[in-house]
Scaffold this motif. Sequence first.
Motif, PDB file in Angstrom:
ATOM      1  N   HIS A  23     -53.768 -47.099 -44.846  1.00  0.00           N
ATOM      2  CA  HIS A  23     -53.448 -47.143 -46.264  1.00  0.00           C
ATOM      3  C   HIS A  23     -54.562 -46.477 -47.073  1.00  0.00           C
ATOM      4  CE1 HIS A  23     -49.888 -48.839 -48.148  1.00  0.00           C
ATOM      5  NE2 HIS A  23     -49.658 -49.426 -46.993  1.00  0.00           N
ATOM      6  N   ASP A  24     -54.213 -46.003 -48.269  1.00  0.00           N
ATOM      7  CA  ASP A  24     -55.140 -45.220 -49.095  1.00  0.00           C
ATOM      8  C   ASP A  24     -56.426 -45.964 -49.420  1.00  0.00           C
ATOM      9  OD1 ASP A  24     -53.357 -43.136 -49.094  1.00  0.00           O
ATOM     10  OD2 ASP A  24     -52.454 -43.652 -51.024  1.00  0.00           O
ATOM     11  N   GLU A  25     -56.340 -47.291 -49.602  1.00  0.00           N
ATOM     12  CA  GLU A  25     -57.535 -48.060 -49.946  1.00  0.00           C
ATOM     13  C   GLU A  25     -58.590 -47.976 -48.843  1.00  0.00           C
ATOM     14  OE1 GLU A  25     -54.461 -49.117 -50.153  1.00  0.00           O
ATOM     15  OE2 GLU A  25     -54.168 -49.322 -52.324  1.00  0.00           O
ATOM     16  N   ILE A  26     -58.152 -47.948 -47.612  1.00  0.00           N
ATOM     17  CA  ILE A  26     -59.074 -47.849 -46.477  1.00  0.00           C
ATOM     18  C   ILE A  26     -59.763 -46.489 -46.483  1.00  0.00           C
ATOM     19  CG2 ILE A  26     -59.228 -47.795 -43.947  1.00  0.00           C
ATOM     20  CD1 ILE A  26     -56.757 -49.705 -43.960  1.00  0.00           C
ATOM     21  N   ILE A  27     -58.986 -45.455 -46.758  1.00  0.00           N
ATOM     22  CA  ILE A  27     -59.538 -44.091 -46.799  1.00  0.00           C
ATOM     23  C   ILE A  27     -60.557 -43.964 -47.926  1.00  0.00           C
ATOM     24  CG2 ILE A  27     -58.983 -41.648 -47.083  1.00  0.00           C
ATOM     25  CD1 ILE A  27     -56.131 -42.355 -46.029  1.00  0.00           C
ATOM     26  N   LYS A  28     -60.197 -44.456 -49.096  1.00  0.00           N
ATOM     27  CA  LYS A  28     -61.096 -44.364 -50.261  1.00  0.00           C
ATOM     28  C   LYS A  28     -62.409 -45.094 -50.013  1.00  0.00           C
ATOM     29  CE  LYS A  28     -57.333 -43.944 -53.641  1.00  0.00           C
ATOM     30  NZ  LYS A  28     -56.554 -44.656 -54.699  1.00  0.00           N
ATOM     31  N   SER A  29     -62.350 -46.187 -49.285  1.00  0.00           N
ATOM     32  CA  SER A  29     -63.567 -46.988 -49.038  1.00  0.00           C
ATOM     33  C   SER A  29     -64.604 -46.227 -48.225  1.00  0.00           C
ATOM     34  CB  SER A  29     -63.207 -48.287 -48.310  1.00  0.00           C
ATOM     35  OG  SER A  29     -62.944 -48.049 -46.931  1.00  0.00           O
ATOM     36  N   ASN A  30     -64.167 -45.226 -47.484  1.00  0.00           N
ATOM     37  CA  ASN A  30     -65.074 -44.518 -46.583  1.00  0.00           C
ATOM     38  C   ASN A  30     -65.575 -43.195 -47.151  1.00  0.00           C
ATOM     39  OD1 ASN A  30     -66.404 -44.657 -44.006  1.00  0.00           O
ATOM     40  ND2 ASN A  30     -65.071 -43.015 -43.281  1.00  0.00           N
ATOM     41  N   ILE A  31     -65.309 -42.942 -48.421  1.00  0.00           N
ATOM     42  CA  ILE A  31     -65.807 -41.731 -49.078  1.00  0.00           C
ATOM     43  C   ILE A  31     -67.228 -41.998 -49.579  1.00  0.00           C
ATOM     44  CG2 ILE A  31     -65.476 -40.117 -50.988  1.00  0.00           C
ATOM     45  CD1 ILE A  31     -62.473 -40.733 -50.847  1.00  0.00           C
ATOM     46  N   GLY A  32     -68.132 -41.078 -49.271  1.00  0.00           N
ATOM     47  CA  GLY A  32     -69.518 -41.243 -49.706  1.00  0.00           C
ATOM     48  C   GLY A  32     -70.338 -42.050 -48.719  1.00  0.00           C
ATOM     49  N   ASN A  33     -71.651 -42.108 -48.973  1.00  0.00           N
ATOM     50  CA  ASN A  33     -72.612 -42.789 -48.087  1.00  0.00           C
ATOM     51  C   ASN A  33     -72.656 -42.113 -46.713  1.00  0.00           C
ATOM     52  OD1 ASN A  33     -73.215 -44.730 -50.095  1.00  0.00           O
ATOM     53  ND2 ASN A  33     -71.378 -45.894 -49.509  1.00  0.00           N
ATOM     54  N   ILE A  34     -73.614 -42.522 -45.913  1.00  0.00           N
ATOM     55  CA  ILE A  34     -73.767 -41.934 -44.579  1.00  0.00           C
ATOM     56  C   ILE A  34     -73.043 -42.759 -43.529  1.00  0.00           C
ATOM     57  CG2 ILE A  34     -75.445 -41.372 -42.765  1.00  0.00           C
ATOM     58  CD1 ILE A  34     -77.438 -40.668 -44.941  1.00  0.00           C
ATOM     59  N   GLU A  35     -73.163 -44.070 -43.634  1.00  0.00           N
ATOM     60  CA  GLU A  35     -72.522 -44.941 -42.644  1.00  0.00           C
ATOM     61  C   GLU A  35     -71.076 -45.249 -43.057  1.00  0.00           C
ATOM     62  OE1 GLU A  35     -73.977 -45.471 -39.890  1.00  0.00           O
ATOM     63  OE2 GLU A  35     -75.958 -44.717 -40.486  1.00  0.00           O
ATOM     64  N   LYS A  91     -68.162 -32.513 -45.845  1.00  0.00           N
ATOM     65  CA  LYS A  91     -68.197 -33.973 -45.778  1.00  0.00           C
ATOM     66  C   LYS A  91     -68.939 -34.503 -44.549  1.00  0.00           C
ATOM     67  CE  LYS A  91     -65.419 -35.133 -49.328  1.00  0.00           C
ATOM     68  NZ  LYS A  91     -65.703 -36.158 -50.360  1.00  0.00           N
ATOM     69  N   CYS A  92     -69.064 -33.694 -43.515  1.00  0.00           N
ATOM     70  CA  CYS A  92     -69.675 -34.169 -42.267  1.00  0.00           C
ATOM     71  C   CYS A  92     -71.145 -34.499 -42.484  1.00  0.00           C
ATOM     72  CB  CYS A  92     -69.535 -33.117 -41.169  1.00  0.00           C
ATOM     73  SG  CYS A  92     -70.323 -33.594 -39.616  1.00  0.00           S
ATOM     74  N   VAL A  93     -71.524 -35.747 -42.267  1.00  0.00           N
ATOM     75  CA  VAL A  93     -72.900 -36.195 -42.510  1.00  0.00           C
ATOM     76  C   VAL A  93     -73.835 -35.834 -41.359  1.00  0.00           C
ATOM     77  CG1 VAL A  93     -72.207 -38.072 -44.035  1.00  0.00           C
ATOM     78  CG2 VAL A  93     -72.374 -38.496 -41.571  1.00  0.00           C
ATOM     79  N   ALA A  94     -73.268 -35.327 -40.268  1.00  0.00           N
ATOM     80  CA  ALA A  94     -74.083 -34.959 -39.108  1.00  0.00           C
ATOM     81  C   ALA A  94     -74.249 -33.446 -38.974  1.00  0.00           C
ATOM     82  CB  ALA A  94     -73.460 -35.516 -37.833  1.00  0.00           C
ATOM     83  N   SER A  95     -73.684 -32.699 -39.932  1.00  0.00           N
ATOM     84  CA  SER A  95     -73.703 -31.219 -39.866  1.00  0.00           C
ATOM     85  C   SER A  95     -73.200 -30.740 -38.506  1.00  0.00           C
ATOM     86  CB  SER A  95     -75.124 -30.692 -40.115  1.00  0.00           C
ATOM     87  OG  SER A  95     -75.589 -31.084 -41.387  1.00  0.00           O
ATOM     88  N   GLY A 151     -65.205 -56.963 -33.137  1.00  0.00           N
ATOM     89  CA  GLY A 151     -65.622 -55.801 -32.357  1.00  0.00           C
ATOM     90  C   GLY A 151     -66.712 -54.990 -33.028  1.00  0.00           C
ATOM     91  N   LEU A 152     -67.049 -53.855 -32.418  1.00  0.00           N
ATOM     92  CA  LEU A 152     -68.099 -52.971 -32.921  1.00  0.00           C
ATOM     93  C   LEU A 152     -67.548 -51.948 -33.913  1.00  0.00           C
ATOM     94  CD1 LEU A 152     -70.076 -52.097 -29.651  1.00  0.00           C
ATOM     95  CD2 LEU A 152     -70.780 -53.661 -31.478  1.00  0.00           C
ATOM     96  N   GLY A 153     -68.334 -51.656 -34.931  1.00  0.00           N
ATOM     97  CA  GLY A 153     -67.963 -50.636 -35.908  1.00  0.00           C
ATOM     98  C   GLY A 153     -68.481 -49.269 -35.494  1.00  0.00           C
ATOM     99  N   ASP A 154     -68.106 -48.821 -34.288  1.00  0.00           N
ATOM    100  CA  ASP A 154     -68.583 -47.539 -33.777  1.00  0.00           C
ATOM    101  C   ASP A 154     -67.662 -46.414 -34.258  1.00  0.00           C
ATOM    102  OD1 ASP A 154     -66.514 -48.540 -32.267  1.00  0.00           O
ATOM    103  OD2 ASP A 154     -67.379 -47.989 -30.327  1.00  0.00           O
ATOM    104  N   THR A 155     -67.718 -46.171 -35.569  1.00  0.00           N
ATOM    105  CA  THR A 155     -66.857 -45.170 -36.184  1.00  0.00           C
ATOM    106  C   THR A 155     -67.673 -44.308 -37.143  1.00  0.00           C
ATOM    107  OG1 THR A 155     -66.286 -46.549 -38.099  1.00  0.00           O
ATOM    108  CG2 THR A 155     -64.931 -46.808 -36.138  1.00  0.00           C
ATOM    109  N   CYS A 156     -67.041 -43.304 -37.694  1.00  0.00           N
ATOM    110  CA  CYS A 156     -67.651 -42.495 -38.759  1.00  0.00           C
ATOM    111  C   CYS A 156     -66.546 -42.093 -39.729  1.00  0.00           C
ATOM    112  CB  CYS A 156     -68.365 -41.269 -38.175  1.00  0.00           C
ATOM    113  SG  CYS A 156     -69.116 -40.204 -39.452  1.00  0.00           S
TER     114      CYS A 156
END
Length: 265
Positions: free
Chosen positions: A73-85, A201-205, A236-241
């Motif tokens: 859902h869009d709210e999940i996507i919006k939450s991950n915009i910005g910041n490094i983690e 957008k890629c924080v790892a270049s 579980g683990l938050g092993d995502t980006c």
Amino acid sequence: MNNEIMGLLRDYVKSYKNIKKTESAWKEPVVGFASAEDPMFLALKDQISPSHALPTDFIKDAKSIIVFFLPFHDEIIKSNIGNIESSRAWDIANIETNNLIVDINKYMHDKIREKGYTSTLLPPTYNYDEEKLISDWSHRHVGYIAGIGTFGINNMFITEQGCCGRMGSIITNMPLLPTERKTQEICLYKYNGSCKKCVEKCVASAISTENGYPFVNKKRCNDQIYNDNIPEYPIGLGDTCGKCMCGVPCSSKNPVQRFLDSYTK
């Protein structure tokens, strides 16, 4: 039979949040079908790895593959915009969606057995070579074969519902009609060179388009995911980006179709 399978899968996803009381919610899944005899499966041994499996490696009399993309859902996507983690909502969505894929496979396995056939219970993730960083069964590439999308320059899979979500697949000996494969690129950069938002957008270049050719440094990408700041949640683990997927034209839509529609208005 295709419509019945598609309906069962979509209805299950629609009811899952209430059944499991998840934090996350999903839009309607994108579902496609491929023939186990499609020659592109053999081609994956050259494109990905000689060890990439064939459908018949799982079920000797395999006939079809069911592929599904579960859009966030869009709210999940919006939450991950910005910041490094990655954001908490994004992490939880990935964990809960992996659980959903496992449950879909079990549910569909039972439904397929009721019709006298069998199917696989393939894991949604963690089925890749940790050194080569490649999978011996790539849900994304199977999604391409099944005609539900194409790849972006960040190597993410873009569907009619965008790229923010997760994919699963089911191999079965049930005969199903293959979905027509897409002939048009969905990635705007590959279509007309007009977008490189995922590179920005890629924080790892880790993404580049040197000489116009897209390239993803898998090690940099993987190191960003498995850094020293992996959060641990009760589920579980938050092993995502996912930073390259969020806040870009292909996050939740087919951007090429949107581009084309703008010229017909």
